[in-house]
Scaffold this motif. Structure first.
Motif, PDB file in Angstrom:
ATOM      1  N   UNK A 131       0.832  -1.204   0.000  1.00 19.63           N
ATOM      2  CA  UNK A 131       0.000   0.000   0.000  1.00 19.63           C
ATOM      3  C   UNK A 131       0.866   1.253   0.000  1.00 19.63           C
ATOM      4  N   UNK A 132       1.938   1.247   0.770  1.00 23.67           N
ATOM      5  CA  UNK A 132       2.837   2.409   0.804  1.00 23.67           C
ATOM      6  C   UNK A 132       3.496   2.625  -0.557  1.00 23.67           C
ATOM      7  N   UNK A 133       3.904   1.546  -1.211  1.00 23.56           N
ATOM      8  CA  UNK A 133       4.523   1.653  -2.537  1.00 23.56           C
ATOM      9  C   UNK A 133       3.533   2.200  -3.554  1.00 23.56           C
ATOM     10  N   UNK A 134       2.299   1.714  -3.514  1.00 23.74           N
ATOM     11  CA  UNK A 134       1.260   2.179  -4.430  1.00 23.74           C
ATOM     12  C   UNK A 134       0.974   3.659  -4.202  1.00 23.74           C
ATOM     13  N   UNK A 135       0.804   4.058  -2.953  1.00 27.92           N
ATOM     14  CA  UNK A 135       0.515   5.463  -2.648  1.00 27.92           C
ATOM     15  C   UNK A 135       1.658   6.371  -3.088  1.00 27.92           C
ATOM     16  N   UNK A 136       2.883   5.925  -2.907  1.00 26.54           N
ATOM     17  CA  UNK A 136       4.032   6.729  -3.330  1.00 26.54           C
ATOM     18  C   UNK A 136       4.041   6.881  -4.853  1.00 26.54           C
ATOM     19  N   UNK A 137       3.764   5.803  -5.570  1.00 23.96           N
ATOM     20  CA  UNK A 137       3.725   5.857  -7.035  1.00 23.96           C
ATOM     21  C   UNK A 137       2.593   6.767  -7.513  1.00 23.96           C
ATOM     22  N   UNK A 138       1.443   6.705  -6.852  1.00 27.64           N
ATOM     23  CA  UNK A 138       0.322   7.565  -7.222  1.00 27.64           C
ATOM     24  C   UNK A 138       0.683   9.033  -7.034  1.00 27.64           C
ATOM     25  N   UNK A 139       1.400   9.343  -5.974  1.00 29.73           N
ATOM     26  CA  UNK A 139       1.822  10.729  -5.735  1.00 29.73           C
ATOM     27  C   UNK A 139       2.783  11.207  -6.823  1.00 29.73           C
ATOM     28  N   UNK A 140       3.591  10.299  -7.352  1.00 29.05           N
ATOM     29  CA  UNK A 140       4.516  10.658  -8.429  1.00 29.05           C
ATOM     30  C   UNK A 140       3.757  10.898  -9.734  1.00 29.05           C
ATOM     31  N   UNK A 141       2.648  10.183  -9.942  1.00 28.30           N
ATOM     32  CA  UNK A 141       1.864  10.305 -11.168  1.00 28.30           C
ATOM     33  C   UNK A 141       0.886  11.474 -11.108  1.00 28.30           C
ATOM     34  N   UNK A 142       0.455  11.831  -9.919  1.00 25.92           N
ATOM     35  CA  UNK A 142      -0.589  12.845  -9.703  1.00 25.92           C
ATOM     36  C   UNK A 142      -0.384  14.160 -10.466  1.00 25.92           C
ATOM     37  N   UNK A 143       0.830  14.732 -10.532  1.00 30.81           N
ATOM     38  CA  UNK A 143       0.998  16.009 -11.258  1.00 30.81           C
ATOM     39  C   UNK A 143       0.562  15.949 -12.724  1.00 30.81           C
ATOM     40  N   UNK A 144       0.667  14.782 -13.349  1.00 27.66           N
ATOM     41  CA  UNK A 144       0.236  14.658 -14.738  1.00 27.66           C
ATOM     42  C   UNK A 144      -1.268  14.856 -14.864  1.00 27.66           C
ATOM     43  N   UNK A 145      -2.022  14.363 -13.905  1.00 25.89           N
ATOM     44  CA  UNK A 145      -3.473  14.555 -13.903  1.00 25.89           C
ATOM     45  C   UNK A 145      -3.825  16.001 -13.556  1.00 25.89           C
ATOM     46  N   UNK A 200      -2.175  18.626 -14.062  1.00 21.30           N
ATOM     47  CA  UNK A 200      -1.822  19.554 -15.141  1.00 21.30           C
ATOM     48  C   UNK A 200      -3.000  19.763 -16.094  1.00 21.30           C
ATOM     49  N   UNK A 201      -3.898  18.786 -16.155  1.00 19.54           N
ATOM     50  CA  UNK A 201      -5.075  18.880 -17.022  1.00 19.54           C
ATOM     51  C   UNK A 201      -6.354  19.179 -16.246  1.00 19.54           C
ATOM     52  N   UNK A 202      -6.215  19.571 -14.985  1.00 22.16           N
ATOM     53  CA  UNK A 202      -7.384  19.935 -14.175  1.00 22.16           C
ATOM     54  C   UNK A 202      -8.061  18.764 -13.482  1.00 22.16           C
ATOM     55  N   UNK A 203      -7.402  17.635 -13.444  1.00 19.97           N
ATOM     56  CA  UNK A 203      -7.984  16.455 -12.809  1.00 19.97           C
ATOM     57  C   UNK A 203      -7.197  16.026 -11.597  1.00 19.97           C
ATOM     58  N   UNK A 204      -7.616  14.924 -11.035  1.00 24.02           N
ATOM     59  CA  UNK A 204      -6.920  14.348  -9.890  1.00 24.02           C
ATOM     60  C   UNK A 204      -7.474  12.950  -9.654  1.00 24.02           C
ATOM     61  N   UNK A 205      -6.948  12.272  -8.656  1.00 23.54           N
ATOM     62  CA  UNK A 205      -7.421  10.940  -8.306  1.00 23.54           C
ATOM     63  C   UNK A 205      -7.442  10.784  -6.797  1.00 23.54           C
ATOM     64  N   UNK A 206      -8.328   9.920  -6.343  1.00 23.87           N
ATOM     65  CA  UNK A 206      -8.428   9.586  -4.924  1.00 23.87           C
ATOM     66  C   UNK A 206      -8.172   8.094  -4.769  1.00 23.87           C
ATOM     67  N   UNK A 207      -7.269   7.749  -3.879  1.00 19.44           N
ATOM     68  CA  UNK A 207      -6.990   6.350  -3.577  1.00 19.44           C
ATOM     69  C   UNK A 207      -8.107   5.813  -2.699  1.00 19.44           C
ATOM     70  N   UNK A 208      -8.739   4.717  -3.124  1.00 19.44           N
ATOM     71  CA  UNK A 208      -9.808   4.096  -2.349  1.00 19.44           C
ATOM     72  C   UNK A 208      -9.257   2.931  -1.539  1.00 19.44           C
ATOM     73  N   UNK A 209      -8.474   2.087  -2.183  1.00 23.66           N
ATOM     74  CA  UNK A 209      -7.895   0.954  -1.479  1.00 23.66           C
ATOM     75  C   UNK A 209      -7.391  -0.106  -2.438  1.00 23.66           C
ATOM     76  N   UNK A 210      -6.910  -1.193  -1.847  1.00 24.11           N
ATOM     77  CA  UNK A 210      -6.432  -2.344  -2.603  1.00 24.11           C
ATOM     78  C   UNK A 210      -7.213  -3.548  -2.112  1.00 24.11           C
ATOM     79  N   UNK A 211      -7.847  -4.268  -3.027  1.00 23.40           N
ATOM     80  CA  UNK A 211      -8.653  -5.409  -2.599  1.00 23.40           C
ATOM     81  C   UNK A 211      -7.803  -6.673  -2.451  1.00 23.40           C
ATOM     82  N   UNK A 212      -8.453  -7.783  -2.092  1.00 19.90           N
ATOM     83  CA  UNK A 212      -7.758  -9.044  -1.837  1.00 19.90           C
ATOM     84  C   UNK A 212      -7.142  -9.647  -3.095  1.00 19.90           C
ATOM     85  N   UNK A 213      -7.547  -9.172  -4.253  1.00 18.16           N
ATOM     86  CA  UNK A 213      -6.984  -9.658  -5.522  1.00 18.16           C
ATOM     87  C   UNK A 213      -5.889  -8.732  -6.044  1.00 18.16           C
TER      88      UNK A 213
END
Length: 88
Positions: free
Chosen positions: A7-21, A23-36
């Motif tokens: 989860x920490x690795x995923x959140x860190x990667x999302x933070x690195x990707x976030x500026x690209x979103x 830049x176009x007026x968007x963003x993302x919210x992390x909900x979670x990681x399921x059992x799969x």
């Protein structure tokens, strides 16, 4: 449920990707990681209503996350609109 390290690795990667979103007026919210090991996100702002959102999710965010964290199986959008169920 994913372990804390994944989860920490995923959140860190999302933070690195976030500026690209943002830049176009968007963003993302992390909900979670399921059992799969599917990462659940909500695309918001301009990304939430963009017709290219699915491509951004799959070809951008998912590809980036799989490189950063190979345990990730898929990225899914929790707030995706199902156009097949809409009445016009």
């Amino acid at each position: 449920m994913a372990d804390a390290n994944m989860e920490a690795t995923v959140k860190e990667a999302l933070e690195m990707f976030r500026p690209q979103l943002q830049a176009d007026g968007g963003d993302m919210e992390f909900v979670g990681i399921d059992e799969e090991n599917r990462v659940h996100l909500n695309l918001v702002g301009a990304c939430g209503s963009c017709p290219m959102a699915l491509m951004t999710l799959k070809m951008g965010i998912e590809r980036y996350l799989k490189d950063a964290c190979p345990e990730v199986v898929e990225v899914v959008q929790d707030n995706a609109v199902n156009y097949n169920e809409m009445e016009f």
